[in-house]
Design a protein around this motif. Structure first.
Motif: not given
Length: 94
Positions: A29-30, A33, A50, A52-53
């Motif tokens: 996820t990092q 992002g 999503n 990124a979550s």
């Protein structure tokens, strides 16, 4: 200036021995992002979430060997997808 937005999608089997639990999910996820792209991930035929979550990714309950589909929308989508797939293929538990 020409619009360079693209979409790239690929299915991959999870390489981490214990699946996408907290540590590998955090790394994934990092990276999502930091990519600046819109990224979704789906387990099997499930609904995309999503990417990124971290909570959404962990909630998918992705285990070692599960097939996921990652889709990237944005500039340089193919290169972003390559980096994310590499993370998913890597065993972060060894």
């Amino acid at each position: 200036m020409e619009d360079t937005d693209t979409t790239a999608t690929r299915s991959v089997r999870i390489g981490s021995e214990h699946g996408l639990h907290a540590r590998p999910a955090k790394l994934f996820t990092q990276a999502v992002g930091g990519s600046g792209a819109k990224v979704t991930i789906a387990k099997g035929d499930g609904k995309p979430v999503n990417a990124a979550s971290i909570l959404a990714v962990i909630a998918l309950g992705i285990d070692h060997g599960d097939e996921v589909t990652v889709s990237v929308d944005g500039d340089d989508a193919a290169a972003v997808l390559d980096r994310l797939v590499d993370l998913l293929l890597t065993d972060h538990d060894s």
